[in-house]
Design a protein around this motif. Structure first.
Motif, PDB file in Angstrom:
ATOM      1  N   SER A  63     -26.119  -4.056-132.184  1.00 30.90           N
ATOM      2  CA  SER A  63     -24.912  -3.640-132.670  1.00 30.90           C
ATOM      3  C   SER A  63     -23.851  -3.406-131.745  1.00 30.90           C
ATOM      4  O   SER A  63     -24.026  -3.338-130.548  1.00 30.90           O
ATOM      5  CB  SER A  63     -25.224  -2.341-133.600  1.00 30.90           C
ATOM      6  OG  SER A  63     -25.482  -1.400-132.821  1.00 30.90           O
ATOM      7  N   GLU A  65     -22.323  -0.484-131.375  1.00 30.38           N
ATOM      8  CA  GLU A  65     -22.406   0.710-130.897  1.00 30.38           C
ATOM      9  C   GLU A  65     -23.544   0.766-129.695  1.00 30.38           C
ATOM     10  O   GLU A  65     -23.484   1.392-128.707  1.00 30.38           O
ATOM     11  CB  GLU A  65     -23.140   1.786-131.768  1.00 30.38           C
ATOM     12  CG  GLU A  65     -22.100   2.034-133.029  1.00 30.38           C
ATOM     13  CD  GLU A  65     -22.180   1.016-134.209  1.00 30.38           C
ATOM     14  OE1 GLU A  65     -22.830  -0.015-134.080  1.00 30.38           O
ATOM     15  OE2 GLU A  65     -20.892   0.935-134.853  1.00 30.38           O
ATOM     16  N   GLU A  66     -24.401  -0.255-129.967  1.00 24.37           N
ATOM     17  CA  GLU A  66     -25.428  -0.395-128.609  1.00 24.37           C
ATOM     18  C   GLU A  66     -24.704  -0.916-127.356  1.00 24.37           C
ATOM     19  O   GLU A  66     -24.898  -0.652-126.226  1.00 24.37           O
ATOM     20  CB  GLU A  66     -26.621  -1.168-128.956  1.00 24.37           C
ATOM     21  CG  GLU A  66     -27.304  -0.649-129.896  1.00 24.37           C
ATOM     22  CD  GLU A  66     -28.550  -1.298-130.479  1.00 24.37           C
ATOM     23  OE1 GLU A  66     -29.819  -1.050-130.276  1.00 24.37           O
ATOM     24  OE2 GLU A  66     -28.155  -2.276-130.992  1.00 24.37           O
ATOM     25  N   PRO A  69     -20.797   1.724-126.420  1.00 27.54           N
ATOM     26  CA  PRO A  69     -20.875   2.966-127.055  1.00 27.54           C
ATOM     27  C   PRO A  69     -19.376   3.934-126.760  1.00 27.54           C
ATOM     28  O   PRO A  69     -19.242   4.804-127.578  1.00 27.54           O
ATOM     29  CB  PRO A  69     -22.040   3.598-125.905  1.00 27.54           C
ATOM     30  CG  PRO A  69     -21.790   2.949-124.796  1.00 27.54           C
ATOM     31  CD  PRO A  69     -21.568   1.303-125.097  1.00 27.54           C
ATOM     32  N   GLN A  72     -13.720   3.076-129.242  1.00 19.12           N
ATOM     33  CA  GLN A  72     -13.227   3.523-130.302  1.00 19.12           C
ATOM     34  C   GLN A  72     -12.350   2.876-131.194  1.00 19.12           C
ATOM     35  O   GLN A  72     -11.565   2.144-131.091  1.00 19.12           O
ATOM     36  CB  GLN A  72     -12.203   4.868-129.908  1.00 19.12           C
ATOM     37  CG  GLN A  72     -12.593   5.959-128.763  1.00 19.12           C
ATOM     38  CD  GLN A  72     -13.828   6.633-129.662  1.00 19.12           C
ATOM     39  OE1 GLN A  72     -13.443   7.142-130.894  1.00 19.12           O
ATOM     40  NE2 GLN A  72     -14.920   7.294-128.926  1.00 19.12           N
TER      41      GLN A  72
END
Length: 73
Positions: A63, A65-66, A69, A72
């Motif tokens: 993903s 997010e991985e 990180p 934004q």
């Protein structure tokens, strides 16, 4: 007298004020502030979430997010 001196002065003046093309390589390198934590690929700070999601899913099968990180939305 001819106009040779005037022509030479004009050439000199135009040569001084001529703006030469500048390379964008250094500016682009500094603008790459989004970095994938897995492969360390860099992306421009104007890169949108869909492009980063595509990178994360296609390259790593993970993903956004991985891989990113600190990104934004």
């Amino acid at each position: 007298m001819g106009n040779g001196a005037k022509a030479q002065q004009k050439r000199d003046r135009n040569q001084k004020s001529e703006n030469k093309a500048k390379s964008q390589l250094k500016v682009n390198q500094q603008a790459c502030d989004i970095q994938c934590q897995i492969c360390r690929s860099t992306f421009l700070k104007t890169t949108k979430a869909p492009a980063l999601t595509e990178h994360a899913e296609n390259k790593h099968g993970k993903s956004i997010e991985e891989c990113f990180p600190t990104f934004q939305q």
